[in-house]
Motif scaffolding. Structure first.
Motif, PDB file in Angstrom:
ATOM      1  N   LEU A  37       0.854  -1.187   0.000  1.00  0.00           N
ATOM      2  CA  LEU A  37       0.000   0.000   0.000  1.00  0.00           C
ATOM      3  C   LEU A  37       0.891   1.238   0.000  1.00  0.00           C
ATOM      4  O   LEU A  37       1.831   1.329   0.780  1.00  0.00           O
ATOM      5  CB  LEU A  37      -0.909   0.015   1.234  1.00  0.00           C
ATOM      6  CG  LEU A  37      -2.045  -1.009   1.251  1.00  0.00           C
ATOM      7  CD1 LEU A  37      -2.763  -0.972   2.598  1.00  0.00           C
ATOM      8  CD2 LEU A  37      -3.024  -0.760   0.112  1.00  0.00           C
ATOM      9  N   CYS A  38       0.603   2.166  -0.875  1.00  0.00           N
ATOM     10  CA  CYS A  38       1.412   3.384  -0.971  1.00  0.00           C
ATOM     11  C   CYS A  38       1.137   4.284   0.236  1.00  0.00           C
ATOM     12  O   CYS A  38      -0.012   4.603   0.524  1.00  0.00           O
ATOM     13  CB  CYS A  38       1.089   4.126  -2.260  1.00  0.00           C
ATOM     14  SG  CYS A  38       1.846   5.752  -2.321  1.00  0.00           S
ATOM     15  N   PRO A  39       2.201   4.693   0.957  1.00  0.00           N
ATOM     16  CA  PRO A  39       1.999   5.553   2.135  1.00  0.00           C
ATOM     17  C   PRO A  39       1.854   7.032   1.754  1.00  0.00           C
ATOM     18  O   PRO A  39       1.614   7.859   2.613  1.00  0.00           O
ATOM     19  CB  PRO A  39       3.276   5.329   2.935  1.00  0.00           C
ATOM     20  CG  PRO A  39       4.318   5.019   1.902  1.00  0.00           C
ATOM     21  CD  PRO A  39       3.606   4.340   0.752  1.00  0.00           C
ATOM     22  N   PHE A  40       1.987   7.348   0.470  1.00  0.00           N
ATOM     23  CA  PHE A  40       1.983   8.758   0.067  1.00  0.00           C
ATOM     24  C   PHE A  40       0.639   9.226  -0.468  1.00  0.00           C
ATOM     25  O   PHE A  40       0.474  10.376  -0.835  1.00  0.00           O
ATOM     26  CB  PHE A  40       3.098   9.027  -0.948  1.00  0.00           C
ATOM     27  CG  PHE A  40       4.463   8.666  -0.412  1.00  0.00           C
ATOM     28  CD1 PHE A  40       4.976   9.333   0.690  1.00  0.00           C
ATOM     29  CD2 PHE A  40       5.207   7.647  -0.979  1.00  0.00           C
ATOM     30  CE1 PHE A  40       6.216   8.994   1.212  1.00  0.00           C
ATOM     31  CE2 PHE A  40       6.447   7.303  -0.466  1.00  0.00           C
ATOM     32  CZ  PHE A  40       6.954   7.969   0.628  1.00  0.00           C
ATOM     33  N   HIS A  41      -0.297   8.313  -0.568  1.00  0.00           N
ATOM     34  CA  HIS A  41      -1.669   8.737  -0.861  1.00  0.00           C
ATOM     35  C   HIS A  41      -2.591   7.745  -0.156  1.00  0.00           C
ATOM     36  O   HIS A  41      -2.129   6.755   0.399  1.00  0.00           O
ATOM     37  CB  HIS A  41      -1.932   8.814  -2.374  1.00  0.00           C
ATOM     38  CG  HIS A  41      -2.195   7.495  -3.031  1.00  0.00           C
ATOM     39  ND1 HIS A  41      -1.192   6.654  -3.461  1.00  0.00           N
ATOM     40  CD2 HIS A  41      -3.361   6.871  -3.317  1.00  0.00           C
ATOM     41  CE1 HIS A  41      -1.738   5.565  -3.998  1.00  0.00           C
ATOM     42  NE2 HIS A  41      -3.046   5.672  -3.923  1.00  0.00           N
ATOM     43  N   ASN A  42      -3.864   8.041  -0.158  1.00  0.00           N
ATOM     44  CA  ASN A  42      -4.823   7.178   0.522  1.00  0.00           C
ATOM     45  C   ASN A  42      -5.070   5.950  -0.350  1.00  0.00           C
ATOM     46  O   ASN A  42      -5.943   5.949  -1.202  1.00  0.00           O
ATOM     47  CB  ASN A  42      -6.101   7.972   0.759  1.00  0.00           C
ATOM     48  CG  ASN A  42      -7.001   7.261   1.746  1.00  0.00           C
ATOM     49  OD1 ASN A  42      -6.649   6.182   2.248  1.00  0.00           O
ATOM     50  ND2 ASN A  42      -8.148   7.847   2.023  1.00  0.00           N
ATOM     51  N   THR A  58       7.961   3.068  -7.061  1.00  0.00           N
ATOM     52  CA  THR A  58       7.042   3.874  -7.859  1.00  0.00           C
ATOM     53  C   THR A  58       5.626   3.570  -7.411  1.00  0.00           C
ATOM     54  O   THR A  58       5.289   2.422  -7.138  1.00  0.00           O
ATOM     55  CB  THR A  58       7.144   3.499  -9.359  1.00  0.00           C
ATOM     56  OG1 THR A  58       8.513   3.577  -9.748  1.00  0.00           O
ATOM     57  CG2 THR A  58       6.348   4.447 -10.224  1.00  0.00           C
ATOM     58  N   CYS A  59       4.816   4.611  -7.320  1.00  0.00           N
ATOM     59  CA  CYS A  59       3.397   4.387  -7.054  1.00  0.00           C
ATOM     60  C   CYS A  59       2.647   4.624  -8.358  1.00  0.00           C
ATOM     61  O   CYS A  59       2.812   5.662  -8.986  1.00  0.00           O
ATOM     62  CB  CYS A  59       2.888   5.343  -5.984  1.00  0.00           C
ATOM     63  SG  CYS A  59       1.090   5.293  -5.855  1.00  0.00           S
ATOM     64  N   PHE A  60       1.840   3.623  -8.747  1.00  0.00           N
ATOM     65  CA  PHE A  60       1.140   3.751 -10.024  1.00  0.00           C
ATOM     66  C   PHE A  60      -0.078   4.663  -9.930  1.00  0.00           C
ATOM     67  O   PHE A  60      -0.607   5.077 -10.941  1.00  0.00           O
ATOM     68  CB  PHE A  60       0.754   2.361 -10.547  1.00  0.00           C
ATOM     69  CG  PHE A  60       1.966   1.541 -10.838  1.00  0.00           C
ATOM     70  CD1 PHE A  60       2.829   1.901 -11.860  1.00  0.00           C
ATOM     71  CD2 PHE A  60       2.290   0.440 -10.054  1.00  0.00           C
ATOM     72  CE1 PHE A  60       3.986   1.170 -12.119  1.00  0.00           C
ATOM     73  CE2 PHE A  60       3.442  -0.296 -10.304  1.00  0.00           C
ATOM     74  CZ  PHE A  60       4.294   0.061 -11.337  1.00  0.00           C
ATOM     75  N   SER A  61      -0.501   4.995  -8.702  1.00  0.00           N
ATOM     76  CA  SER A  61      -1.642   5.900  -8.548  1.00  0.00           C
ATOM     77  C   SER A  61      -1.213   7.349  -8.413  1.00  0.00           C
ATOM     78  O   SER A  61      -1.633   8.206  -9.186  1.00  0.00           O
ATOM     79  CB  SER A  61      -2.477   5.508  -7.339  1.00  0.00           C
ATOM     80  OG  SER A  61      -3.110   4.285  -7.582  1.00  0.00           O
ATOM     81  N   CYS A  62      -0.351   7.641  -7.405  1.00  0.00           N
ATOM     82  CA  CYS A  62      -0.011   9.053  -7.174  1.00  0.00           C
ATOM     83  C   CYS A  62       1.327   9.424  -7.799  1.00  0.00           C
ATOM     84  O   CYS A  62       1.760  10.566  -7.700  1.00  0.00           O
ATOM     85  CB  CYS A  62      -0.029   9.392  -5.684  1.00  0.00           C
ATOM     86  SG  CYS A  62       1.359   8.720  -4.757  1.00  0.00           S
ATOM     87  N   HIS A  63       1.975   8.463  -8.433  1.00  0.00           N
ATOM     88  CA  HIS A  63       3.229   8.695  -9.155  1.00  0.00           C
ATOM     89  C   HIS A  63       4.376   9.117  -8.254  1.00  0.00           C
ATOM     90  O   HIS A  63       5.327   9.735  -8.726  1.00  0.00           O
ATOM     91  CB  HIS A  63       3.029   9.697 -10.297  1.00  0.00           C
ATOM     92  CG  HIS A  63       1.929   9.294 -11.226  1.00  0.00           C
ATOM     93  ND1 HIS A  63       2.027   8.174 -12.015  1.00  0.00           N
ATOM     94  CD2 HIS A  63       0.703   9.803 -11.439  1.00  0.00           C
ATOM     95  CE1 HIS A  63       0.899   8.038 -12.694  1.00  0.00           C
ATOM     96  NE2 HIS A  63       0.067   9.005 -12.350  1.00  0.00           N
TER      97      HIS A  63
HETATM   98 ZN    ZN Z   1       0.759   6.656  -4.057  1.00  0.00          ZN
END
Ligand code: ZN
Length: 160
Positions: A37-42, A58-63
């Motif tokens: 789970l990306c800690p940089f967005h919800n 890399t986060c594929f949602s918040c980049h």
């Molecule tokens: Zn993210």
């Protein structure tokens, strides 16, 4: 303070990024990479990908993207240098931090400034003359927080 690019690369190369990022996010192995789970967005659908091979996340949602040092920097809200030190510590890399000669040159002046500042602050807060000056500052609507924050002091009239 200067840290060479080689040292930064050494830290990135020696760091076990999966275990360091794993301290903050539960990671699951998926092929060559790890997902979490990306800690940089919800995030509710694991979109963080950690690639130890490429030494990046890399986060594929918040980049959000970067290396193990910027990950620690961003998740802990600390400076790059602080994050670098942390990761170096965990990775057994001894940083050879060069102190800027200009910084050394000015250090003694900073010390003198600090001592003068302390003396003026002391004079403002602990003398009769200071009491009057404090009253004046309060009348000018400078509260104690501001006086403290900007380190306002009083120079004794005798020194002038
Ligand atoms: Zn993210």
């Amino acid at each position: 303070m200067a840290i060479s690019r080689e040292q930064i690369e050494e830290v990135i190369n020696k760091a076990d990024m999966v275990s360091i990022i794993g301290e903050y996010v539960a990671l699951e192995k998926k092929g060559n990479d790890y997902k979490g789970l990306c800690p940089f967005h919800n995030d509710n659908n694991p979109s963080l990908s950690v690639s130890p091979r490429k030494r990046c996340y890399t986060c594929f949602s918040c980049h959000a993207t970067g290396n193990v040092i910027t990950f620690v920097q961003n998740i802990e809200h600390i400076s790059f240098t602080e994050a670098l030190k942390k990761v170096a510590n965990k990775s057994g890399v001894e940083l050879n931090i060069k102190v800027d000669p200009m910084e050394l040159k000015f250090n003694k002046y900073y010390k003198i400034m600090e001592e003068a500042c302390n003396a003026y602050e002391f004079y403002l807060n602990n003398t009769d003359e200071g009491k009057g000056a404090l009253e004046y500052l309060h009348n000018r609507h400078l509260n104690d927080d501001v006086i403290k924050r900007f380190r306002i002091g009083l120079s004794s009239g005798e020194n002038n």
